[in-house]
Design an enzyme around this catalytic site. Sequence first.
Site, PDB file in Angstrom:
ATOM      1  N   GLY A  31      -8.026   4.352  12.999  1.00 37.38           N
ATOM      2  CA  GLY A  31      -9.335   4.336  12.359  1.00 37.38           C
ATOM      3  C   GLY A  31      -9.297   3.782  10.948  1.00 37.38           C
ATOM      4  O   GLY A  31      -8.319   3.178  10.527  1.00 37.38           O
ATOM      5  N   HIS A  34     -10.603  -2.201   9.632  1.00 38.43           N
ATOM      6  CA  HIS A  34     -10.784  -3.363   8.753  1.00 38.43           C
ATOM      7  C   HIS A  34     -10.682  -4.635   9.591  1.00 38.43           C
ATOM      8  O   HIS A  34     -10.518  -4.562  10.829  1.00 38.43           O
ATOM      9  CB  HIS A  34      -9.760  -3.323   7.616  1.00 38.43           C
ATOM     10  CG  HIS A  34      -8.342  -3.137   8.078  1.00 38.43           C
ATOM     11  ND1 HIS A  34      -7.682  -4.057   8.864  1.00 38.43           N
ATOM     12  CD2 HIS A  34      -7.461  -2.114   7.894  1.00 38.43           C
ATOM     13  CE1 HIS A  34      -6.461  -3.636   9.111  1.00 38.43           C
ATOM     14  NE2 HIS A  34      -6.301  -2.442   8.554  1.00 38.43           N
ATOM     15  N   GLY A  36      -8.376  -6.651  10.131  1.00 38.02           N
ATOM     16  CA  GLY A  36      -7.168  -6.741  10.970  1.00 38.02           C
ATOM     17  C   GLY A  36      -7.429  -6.112  12.333  1.00 38.02           C
ATOM     18  O   GLY A  36      -7.125  -6.693  13.383  1.00 38.02           O
ATOM     19  N   HIS A  37      -8.029  -4.923  12.334  1.00 43.36           N
ATOM     20  CA  HIS A  37      -8.373  -4.253  13.593  1.00 43.36           C
ATOM     21  C   HIS A  37      -9.381  -5.084  14.385  1.00 43.36           C
ATOM     22  O   HIS A  37      -9.290  -5.181  15.612  1.00 43.36           O
ATOM     23  CB  HIS A  37      -8.967  -2.869  13.318  1.00 43.36           C
ATOM     24  CG  HIS A  37      -8.038  -1.912  12.631  1.00 43.36           C
ATOM     25  ND1 HIS A  37      -8.279  -1.427  11.368  1.00 43.36           N
ATOM     26  CD2 HIS A  37      -6.877  -1.337  13.023  1.00 43.36           C
ATOM     27  CE1 HIS A  37      -7.317  -0.580  11.020  1.00 43.36           C
ATOM     28  NE2 HIS A  37      -6.444  -0.518  11.999  1.00 43.36           N
ATOM     29  N   GLY A 154      -0.803  -5.180  16.299  1.00 42.98           N
ATOM     30  CA  GLY A 154      -0.752  -6.147  15.213  1.00 42.98           C
ATOM     31  C   GLY A 154       0.683  -6.439  14.776  1.00 42.98           C
ATOM     32  O   GLY A 154       1.525  -5.539  14.739  1.00 42.98           O
ATOM     33  N   LYS A 156       1.489  -6.945  11.890  1.00 45.82           N
ATOM     34  CA  LYS A 156       1.650  -6.212  10.631  1.00 45.82           C
ATOM     35  C   LYS A 156       2.702  -5.106  10.792  1.00 45.82           C
ATOM     36  O   LYS A 156       3.491  -4.841   9.903  1.00 45.82           O
ATOM     37  CB  LYS A 156       0.289  -5.632  10.236  1.00 45.82           C
ATOM     38  CG  LYS A 156       0.298  -4.465   9.286  1.00 45.82           C
ATOM     39  CD  LYS A 156       0.482  -4.929   7.886  1.00 45.82           C
ATOM     40  CE  LYS A 156       0.487  -3.844   6.845  1.00 45.82           C
ATOM     41  NZ  LYS A 156       0.485  -2.485   7.239  1.00 45.82           N
ATOM     42  N   LEU A 191      -3.969  -6.642   5.130  1.00 47.80           N
ATOM     43  CA  LEU A 191      -4.976  -5.579   5.219  1.00 47.80           C
ATOM     44  C   LEU A 191      -4.320  -4.334   5.797  1.00 47.80           C
ATOM     45  O   LEU A 191      -3.511  -4.416   6.713  1.00 47.80           O
ATOM     46  CB  LEU A 191      -6.127  -6.008   6.138  1.00 47.80           C
ATOM     47  CG  LEU A 191      -6.968  -7.200   5.717  1.00 47.80           C
ATOM     48  CD1 LEU A 191      -8.194  -7.319   6.627  1.00 47.80           C
ATOM     49  CD2 LEU A 191      -7.424  -7.083   4.286  1.00 47.80           C
ATOM     50  N   SER A 193      -5.280   0.174   6.163  1.00 42.87           N
ATOM     51  CA  SER A 193      -6.146   1.305   5.802  1.00 42.87           C
ATOM     52  C   SER A 193      -5.615   1.968   4.534  1.00 42.87           C
ATOM     53  O   SER A 193      -6.374   2.501   3.732  1.00 42.87           O
ATOM     54  CB  SER A 193      -6.194   2.321   6.936  1.00 42.87           C
ATOM     55  OG  SER A 193      -6.490   1.676   8.156  1.00 42.87           O
TER      56      SER A 193
HETATM   57  P1  AMP Z   1      -3.347   1.445  12.317  1.00 48.93           P
HETATM   58  O1  AMP Z   1      -4.769   1.852  12.423  1.00 48.93           O
HETATM   59  O2  AMP Z   1      -2.893   1.134  10.936  1.00 48.93           O
HETATM   60  O3  AMP Z   1      -2.416   2.366  13.067  1.00 48.93           O
HETATM   61  O4  AMP Z   1      -3.245   0.055  13.067  1.00 48.93           O
HETATM   62  C1  AMP Z   1      -3.715  -0.107  14.378  1.00 48.93           C
HETATM   63  C2  AMP Z   1      -3.304  -1.458  14.891  1.00 48.93           C
HETATM   64  O5  AMP Z   1      -3.845  -2.456  14.024  1.00 48.93           O
HETATM   65  C3  AMP Z   1      -1.784  -1.659  14.884  1.00 48.93           C
HETATM   66  O6  AMP Z   1      -1.404  -2.380  16.057  1.00 48.93           O
HETATM   67  C4  AMP Z   1      -1.565  -2.465  13.641  1.00 48.93           C
HETATM   68  O7  AMP Z   1      -0.404  -3.278  13.696  1.00 48.93           O
HETATM   69  C5  AMP Z   1      -2.814  -3.320  13.606  1.00 48.93           C
HETATM   70  N1  AMP Z   1      -3.055  -3.810  12.245  1.00 48.93           N
HETATM   71  C6  AMP Z   1      -3.116  -3.086  11.095  1.00 48.93           C
HETATM   72  N2  AMP Z   1      -3.294  -3.891  10.030  1.00 48.93           N
HETATM   73  C7  AMP Z   1      -3.366  -5.154  10.510  1.00 48.93           C
HETATM   74  C8  AMP Z   1      -3.530  -6.437   9.910  1.00 48.93           C
HETATM   75  N3  AMP Z   1      -3.661  -6.583   8.593  1.00 48.93           N
HETATM   76  N4  AMP Z   1      -3.547  -7.523  10.719  1.00 48.93           N
HETATM   77  C9  AMP Z   1      -3.414  -7.395  12.059  1.00 48.93           C
HETATM   78  N5  AMP Z   1      -3.240  -6.210  12.698  1.00 48.93           N
HETATM   79  C10 AMP Z   1      -3.218  -5.108  11.933  1.00 48.93           C
END
Ligand code: AMP
Length: 288
Positions: A31, A34, A36-37, A154, A156, A191, A193
Amino acid sequence: MRIVTSVAAMQRLAIEWNRRGVPVGLVPTMGYLHAGHVSLMRKARERSGKHGVVVLSIYVNPTQFAPTEDLANYPRDLPRDKKLCRDAGVDVVFVPGNQQMYPARPTAKFSTYVVEEMLSRGMEGVSRPTHFRGVATVVAKLFNIVRPDVAVFGAKDFQQAAIVKRMARDLNFPVKIIVAPTVRETDGLALSSRNKYLSADERAQAVALWQAIQQARQTVRASTHPIPASRLSSELKWLIETRPAARVDYIEFFDPETFQPTAKVERGAHIALAVFVGKTRLIDNARI
Ligand code: AMP
């Protein structure tokens, strides 16, 4: 767009989609969404097709946080997340609570974990020893609950994506794992969170991670011979730590298939780094 909060309801939907042959794309997240998500949602839509469904899960998974980490403070904004999902054409937002994912039964405590034993040894696995066990476990649970044909992660979180791929292959999950490129701010900061934790001053200094990656690329590409990894990482550590709020946790060069550290860095190697900017721990990575 449907909001589903119970595991049983999500599983019923998934079984029905599977029965009808509807392709399912899953984007697991914690959650505070942004751009990226959003790029992952688009990939999931592309891959599941116009007759397919896209499920985005939002769950801040306690088993991937150590007791000293930011579980309680992790940023949350469900109304805003829902709007972003609706705008991106997500069909179902799956938002289970802890009672759904890890039911507290006094007589039957949660006691089954998924542990990947090769790719999770280095880097994030060293700094956060139980992190990938939590990630692999919750992703395995999500795969069993949502039954996706494709799941999008991602780049990332490069090590995480590789571990999920390995887990899916080793445990025969019938899902294709897609890894989407890292989305960055205009100055190069990936990007995340967690960028919300940064003060304006720290935010300006956080660009050091991207600058270090670029510096590594330039050094390697300008050289006619491989560069010793230890020399390159000391140079980058120095460069990063010229920023007063920045402290390097690790900088590593490795083979992107095996995750074995490389002693000599040349094109095609991968760099990953973790840096504290103030109290906030940021990670980034790229191909050199
Ligand atoms: P998170 O909510 O941070 O656990 O991320 C959820 C998914 O979004 C994971 O697969 C991350 O690798 C991906 N993600 C987070 N930040 C980015 C970004 N800047 N660019 C691309 N994917 C991202």
